[in-house]
Write a protein that holds these residues in place. Structure first.
Motif, PDB file in Angstrom:
ATOM      1  N   LEU A  52      89.812-131.496   3.471  1.00 43.44           N
ATOM      2  CA  LEU A  52      91.077-131.337   4.181  1.00 43.44           C
ATOM      3  C   LEU A  52      91.155-132.341   5.317  1.00 43.44           C
ATOM      4  O   LEU A  52      90.205-132.512   6.073  1.00 43.44           O
ATOM      5  CB  LEU A  52      91.202-129.918   4.742  1.00 43.44           C
ATOM      6  N   LEU A  53      92.311-132.998   5.437  1.00 44.54           N
ATOM      7  CA  LEU A  53      92.614-133.897   6.541  1.00 44.54           C
ATOM      8  C   LEU A  53      93.733-133.266   7.362  1.00 44.54           C
ATOM      9  O   LEU A  53      94.748-132.829   6.810  1.00 44.54           O
ATOM     10  CB  LEU A  53      93.061-135.265   6.010  1.00 44.54           C
ATOM     11  N   PHE A  54      93.561-133.222   8.674  1.00 44.73           N
ATOM     12  CA  PHE A  54      94.540-132.534   9.506  1.00 44.73           C
ATOM     13  C   PHE A  54      94.640-133.208  10.867  1.00 44.73           C
ATOM     14  O   PHE A  54      93.713-133.881  11.332  1.00 44.73           O
ATOM     15  CB  PHE A  54      94.185-131.055   9.660  1.00 44.73           C
ATOM     16  N   ALA A  55      95.789-133.024  11.500  1.00 42.59           N
ATOM     17  CA  ALA A  55      96.076-133.647  12.790  1.00 42.59           C
ATOM     18  C   ALA A  55      95.478-132.825  13.931  1.00 42.59           C
ATOM     19  O   ALA A  55      95.131-131.656  13.755  1.00 42.59           O
ATOM     20  CB  ALA A  55      97.587-133.776  12.966  1.00 42.59           C
ATOM     21  N   PRO A  56      95.372-133.403  15.123  1.00 43.38           N
ATOM     22  CA  PRO A  56      94.852-132.653  16.276  1.00 43.38           C
ATOM     23  C   PRO A  56      95.653-131.397  16.612  1.00 43.38           C
ATOM     24  O   PRO A  56      95.112-130.472  17.225  1.00 43.38           O
ATOM     25  CB  PRO A  56      94.943-133.682  17.412  1.00 43.38           C
ATOM     26  N   ASP A  57      96.938-131.350  16.192  1.00 39.32           N
ATOM     27  CA  ASP A  57      97.730-130.134  16.426  1.00 39.32           C
ATOM     28  C   ASP A  57      97.639-129.153  15.266  1.00 39.32           C
ATOM     29  O   ASP A  57      98.326-128.120  15.269  1.00 39.32           O
ATOM     30  CB  ASP A  57      99.192-130.491  16.707  1.00 39.32           C
ATOM     31  N   GLY A  58      96.811-129.465  14.259  1.00 38.39           N
ATOM     32  CA  GLY A  58      96.606-128.557  13.138  1.00 38.39           C
ATOM     33  C   GLY A  58      97.478-128.814  11.934  1.00 38.39           C
ATOM     34  O   GLY A  58      97.302-128.164  10.888  1.00 38.39           O
ATOM     35  N   LYS A  59      98.425-129.729  12.018  1.00 37.84           N
ATOM     36  CA  LYS A  59      99.291-130.019  10.876  1.00 37.84           C
ATOM     37  C   LYS A  59      98.457-130.595   9.724  1.00 37.84           C
ATOM     38  O   LYS A  59      97.605-131.449   9.920  1.00 37.84           O
ATOM     39  CB  LYS A  59     100.381-131.009  11.276  1.00 37.84           C
ATOM     40  N   ILE A  60      98.718-130.122   8.516  1.00 40.04           N
ATOM     41  CA  ILE A  60      97.980-130.603   7.343  1.00 40.04           C
ATOM     42  C   ILE A  60      98.491-131.996   6.966  1.00 40.04           C
ATOM     43  O   ILE A  60      99.701-132.203   6.804  1.00 40.04           O
ATOM     44  CB  ILE A  60      98.155-129.649   6.144  1.00 40.04           C
ATOM     45  N   LEU A  61      97.581-132.946   6.807  1.00 41.62           N
ATOM     46  CA  LEU A  61      97.942-134.322   6.475  1.00 41.62           C
ATOM     47  C   LEU A  61      97.593-134.693   5.035  1.00 41.62           C
ATOM     48  O   LEU A  61      98.210-135.589   4.456  1.00 41.62           O
ATOM     49  CB  LEU A  61      97.236-135.292   7.435  1.00 41.62           C
ATOM     50  N   GLY A  62      96.615-134.033   4.465  1.00 41.49           N
ATOM     51  CA  GLY A  62      96.226-134.355   3.093  1.00 41.49           C
ATOM     52  C   GLY A  62      95.061-133.495   2.659  1.00 41.49           C
ATOM     53  O   GLY A  62      94.351-132.903   3.483  1.00 41.49           O
ATOM     54  N   ALA A  63      94.872-133.419   1.345  1.00 40.33           N
ATOM     55  CA  ALA A  63      93.755-132.649   0.796  1.00 40.33           C
ATOM     56  C   ALA A  63      93.357-133.229  -0.543  1.00 40.33           C
ATOM     57  O   ALA A  63      94.181-133.814  -1.262  1.00 40.33           O
ATOM     58  CB  ALA A  63      94.126-131.176   0.654  1.00 40.33           C
ATOM     59  N   GLN A  64      92.074-133.075  -0.871  1.00 41.62           N
ATOM     60  CA  GLN A  64      91.542-133.535  -2.149  1.00 41.62           C
ATOM     61  C   GLN A  64      90.500-132.525  -2.617  1.00 41.62           C
ATOM     62  O   GLN A  64      89.932-131.785  -1.811  1.00 41.62           O
ATOM     63  CB  GLN A  64      90.904-134.919  -2.008  1.00 41.62           C
ATOM     64  N   GLY A  65      90.271-132.506  -3.917  1.00 37.32           N
ATOM     65  CA  GLY A  65      89.281-131.589  -4.449  1.00 37.32           C
ATOM     66  C   GLY A  65      88.626-132.130  -5.696  1.00 37.32           C
ATOM     67  O   GLY A  65      89.206-132.952  -6.416  1.00 37.32           O
ATOM     68  N   ALA A  66      87.400-131.674  -5.948  1.00 33.48           N
ATOM     69  CA  ALA A  66      86.665-132.057  -7.152  1.00 33.48           C
ATOM     70  C   ALA A  66      85.874-130.855  -7.627  1.00 33.48           C
ATOM     71  O   ALA A  66      85.280-130.137  -6.817  1.00 33.48           O
ATOM     72  CB  ALA A  66      85.733-133.239  -6.877  1.00 33.48           C
ATOM     73  N   GLY A  67      85.870-130.626  -8.926  1.00 32.84           N
ATOM     74  CA  GLY A  67      85.116-129.502  -9.470  1.00 32.84           C
ATOM     75  C   GLY A  67      85.556-129.181 -10.876  1.00 32.84           C
ATOM     76  O   GLY A  67      85.851-130.100 -11.659  1.00 32.84           O
ATOM     77  N   GLY A  68      85.635-127.887 -11.187  1.00 34.18           N
ATOM     78  CA  GLY A  68      86.041-127.457 -12.516  1.00 34.18           C
ATOM     79  C   GLY A  68      87.314-126.640 -12.438  1.00 34.18           C
ATOM     80  O   GLY A  68      88.296-127.058 -11.824  1.00 34.18           O
ATOM     81  N   ASP A  69      87.294-125.470 -13.047  1.00 28.78           N
ATOM     82  CA  ASP A  69      88.470-124.600 -13.018  1.00 28.78           C
ATOM     83  C   ASP A  69      88.871-124.266 -11.579  1.00 28.78           C
ATOM     84  O   ASP A  69      88.024-124.066 -10.712  1.00 28.78           O
ATOM     85  CB  ASP A  69      88.182-123.291 -13.762  1.00 28.78           C
ATOM     86  N   GLY A  70      90.167-124.182 -11.348  1.00 28.13           N
ATOM     87  CA  GLY A  70      90.667-123.715 -10.070  1.00 28.13           C
ATOM     88  C   GLY A  70      90.977-124.784  -9.045  1.00 28.13           C
ATOM     89  O   GLY A  70      91.614-124.493  -8.030  1.00 28.13           O
ATOM     90  N   VAL A  71      90.542-126.030  -9.273  1.00 32.43           N
ATOM     91  CA  VAL A  71      90.863-127.105  -8.333  1.00 32.43           C
ATOM     92  C   VAL A  71      92.376-127.305  -8.281  1.00 32.43           C
ATOM     93  O   VAL A  71      92.960-127.494  -7.205  1.00 32.43           O
ATOM     94  CB  VAL A  71      90.150-128.409  -8.728  1.00 32.43           C
TER      95      VAL A  71
END
Length: 542
Positions: A371-390
Motif C-alpha cells: 500500500l502507498l499512501f499520503a501523509p494525510d492517509g489518502k490512498i495513492l496506490g496498491a499492488q498485490g502478488a499471490g494466488g486466490d483472492g488477490v
C-alpha cells in the motif's frame, strides 16, 4: 441523427449498442478495418496455447447480431482515410464519403515495431495485437514446427504470450530492455512474477536490448546470442490516431487524443474513447495514456449518453490491472512508487502478508499486499502478488480510491467473511491498521534497500534461522526473551528487527521503543519478502 463510429472494439461496440437502446431513430454506422468485430483482445494469448480453443469464443458479438438486433449499419474491412471536420464527412479507402452529425473515434492502438536491424521484413517476426496476428502465429508454429521462441517486451502481453508458448512446449526467452518486467508494478512486486517465470522454465533476460536480429539468432547489446525460430513483438503499443491528428484534433501522451470529462474532443461534434485517448490520472492529475478493456467499455457508454444529452462523465484514471503469471496473480491500482517520485508526491509504503481465506480451511493461499499512501492517509496506490483472492483485495482498494478513500477506510471496511472465503480480519483491514500505525508513529519500517553494513539485523522469531544478509551483522533474540536481553543489543548500529512476515517484529518494536531503545525499525514484509527479492536479484544478475 447520423452517427458514424470508427472502430468496432470494446469502445465502439459499446457505444453503438448503448446509443441504439437510447434512440431507436438514430442512423448508426459502425466502421471496422478488421474482419471481425468485438474481439476479446485480452484473451488472445490463451487462444495461442489452445486454453481458449476456438476463435469464435473470443467474439463478443457478430455482424449479423449488430444488424438484426440493433439495426446498425456495420461495415467490416473498411478503412477510413480522412476526416473533414468542416464538411462533417469521413472519406473511406474506396473514395466514398459518409456524412455525420456526430463522429465517434474508437480507433484503438497499434503495435510498436522497434527499429532493429534484421527485424522488419523478417518472415519469422510477428506482432501480437489482433486476432489475425495470433492466427498467423499459430499457423507458423504448426507449419514450421517451432521449438524456440523469443518474445521481445515484458509488459502484460509479452508475459502472457511467453507463458502460453511455454504451455505448448516451446522453449521461450522473454527479453525486456528495462530493469524489470511489468513496468506498471514496482520492482518488489514484479519480483514475484520474475521468479515465477524462471521457475517455470522461461529464459528471462532483463536490461536486454536487442542489437541485431540475424537469421537464427538475436544479438543482445551485451554480446549474448539468443537462438530463435520465432520472434513475437510485444514491446508496446501506441494510440492509432493518425487520421485524428491530420484532422487537427488535439493529442497528448503517446499520440493519444485529448478529451474532456464527457469524452468530447476539441471539436464539439467529435467524441473519442478507448485505447486512442488520454485522460487524467486520479493521483497525479496528469494526462495519461493507458489501454485497458474495462475503461474502454465504460467510455463507449459514456459517449452514447452524451450524444443523447445525458451528461455522463469519465472518472479519472486509476489504471487498475491484473495478470496471471503461471500459478501467481499480480494486481495493481493507482500510482506506483516511481510515478509518485516523478510527480514529487510525498508518500509512505507498507507490505502486509495475508491469506486468501482462513488458514484452517483447506486451500488457503498466501498473498503479499503493498500500500502507498499520503501523509494525510489518502490512498495513492496498491499492488498485490499471490494466488486466490488477490483480485478481490485490489478491487476493494480501487473502489475506496474512487471515493478518495483513506487508510482508515480500509481499517473500517466491513467485508464478507466465512472461513472458505476470507479471514475475520481481512488483509484489506490489516493494511489499513498497519498504515494507521505508521501514520500514528506506533511503528517505524525499514525496507530491502535499507539493509547494509551499518545496520544490525535482529531475528526475533522463536527459532533461529539462517542470516539473511551476508554484508550486515546479525543476531537472534526470541521475542519472549527480548525485555530481559536489552543489554545484548548493539549500541552503535541501526537495529532492523525481522521475522517471517513483519508481525512479530512489530511486537518487538513496541517492546523496545517503550524500553527506551530509539534507533530501531521493523523489516516491512519480513524475511518472506526479503528472500523473494534476494532470489530475484541473484537470478537477475547471475
Amino acid at each position: 441523427m447520423k452517427v458514424v463510429i470508427i472502430g468496432a472494439g470494446a469502445c465502439g461496440g459499446s457505444c453503438a449498442t448503448r446509443l441504439r437502446r437510447l434512440d431507436e431513430t438514430a442512423q448508426i454506422t459502425l466502421l471496422s478495418k478488421r474482419k471481425e468485430i468485438s474481439v476479446a483482445t485480452c484473451g488472445l494469448p490463451y487462444f495461442l496455447s489452445g486454453i481458449v480453443e476456438a476463435k469464435d469464443n473470443l467474439l463478443a458479438s457478430s455482424e449479423e447480431r449488430f444488424r438484426q438486433l440493433f439495426q446498425i449499419d456495420i461495415r467490416t474491412q473498411t478503412r477510413v482515410e480522412s476526416i473533414n471536420r468542416r464538411e462533417k464527412t469521413v472519406t473511406l479507402e474506396n473514395g466514398k464519403k459518409l456524412l455525420y452529425d456526430k463522429l465517434v473515434l474508437a480507433l484503438g492502438a497499434e503495435s510498436l515495431v522497434p527499429d532493429i536491424p534484421g527485424l522488419k521484413g523478417n518472415p519469422r517476426v510477428f506482432t501480437a495485437r489482433t486476432l489475425s496476428d495470433y492466427e498467423k502465429i499459430k499457423e507458423f508454429i504448426k507449419s514450421e514446427s517451432v521449438k524456440q521462441a523469443l518474445v521481445i517486451g515484458g509488459g502484460f502481453v509479452g508475459v502472457e504470450v511467453a507463458e502460453n508458448l511455454s504451455h505448448i512446449g516451446i522453449q521461450t526467452t522473454l527479453a525486456e530492455a528495462a530493469p524489470h518486467i511489468l513496468s506498471s508494478f514496482d520492482e518488489d512486486i514484479a519480483a514475484f512474477a520474475q521468479n515465477e517465470l524462471r521457475e517455470k522454465g522461461i529464459n528471462l533476460r532483463l536490461n536486454a536490448e536487442i542489437k541485431e536480429v540475424r537469421e537464427n539468432t538475436a544479438l543482445l547489446k551485451n554480446g549474448e546470442e539468443i537462438p530463435y525460430n520465432l520472434i513475437i513483438l510485444a514491446g508496446g503499443t501506441r494510440a492509432d490516431t493518425q487520421i485524428a491528428k491530420e484532422a487537427g484534433l488535439q493529442t497528448g501522451p503517446n499520440g493519444a487524443i485529448l478529451v474532456n470529462e464527457h469524452l468530447q474532443t476539441n471539436d464539439e461534434n467529435i467524441y473519442a474513447g478507448g485505447d486512442c485517448i488520454a485522460f487524467k490520472d486520479m493521483v497525479s492529475e496528469q494526462e495519461r495514456w493507458i489501454g485497458l478493456a474495462g475503461p474502454a467499455n465504460r467510455q463507449g457508454r459514456i459517449i452514447a449518453d452524451n450524444l443523447k444529452g445525458i451528461k455522463s462523465r469519465q472518472q479519472k484514471n486509476l489504471g487498475s490491472g491484473i495478470i496471471k503469471v503461471f500459478d501467481r496473480t499480480l494486481a495493481r491500482t493507482g500510482a506506483t512508487e516511481s510515478q509518485l517520485q516523478i510527480n514529487k508526491i510525498p508518500y509512505q509504503k507498507i507490505h502486509v502478508w495475508g491469506v486468501s481465506h482462513t488458514g484452517y480451511y483447506p486451500g488457503a493461499q498466501p498473498m503479499l499486499l503493498k500500500l502507498l499512501f499520503a501523509p494525510d492517509g489518502k490512498i495513492l496506490g496498491a499492488q498485490g502478488a499471490g494466488g486466490d483472492g488477490v483480485d478481490k483485495r485490489l478491487d476493494v482498494i480501487a473502489s475506496f480510491m474512487l471515493k478518495q478513500g483513506t487508510v482508515q477506510d480500509l481499517a473500517d471496511a466491513e467485508l464478507c467473511y466465512a472461513p472458505p472465503y476470507a479471514t475475520a480480519k481481512d488483509p484489506v483491514n490489516i493494511l489499513g491498521m498497519v498504515a494507521g500505525n505508521v501514520l500514528n508513529q506506533l511503528t517505524k519500517l525499514s525496507f530491502f534497500n535499507d539493509i547494509g553494513p551499518d545496520t544490525f539485523l535482529l531475528d526475533v522469531r522463536s527459532y533461529e534461522g539462517d542470516p539473511i544478509a551476508a554484508d550486515a551483522p546479525s543476531g537472534h533474540i526470541p521475542l519472549s526473551r527480548l525485555e530481559e536481553s536489552l543489554d545484548l543489543l548493539p549500541k552503535n548500529k541501526k537495529i532492523i528487527l525481522f521475522c517471517d512476515s513483519g508481525f512479530t517484529s512489530y511486537l518487538a518494536f513496541r517492546i523496545l521503543i517503550q524500553n527506551g531503545i530509539k534507533d530501531i525499525s521493523s523489516l516491512s514484509g519480513g524475511i518472506r519478502l526479503y528472500r523473494e527479492m534476494l532470489k530475484n536479484k541473484k537470478d537477475s544478475t547471475g
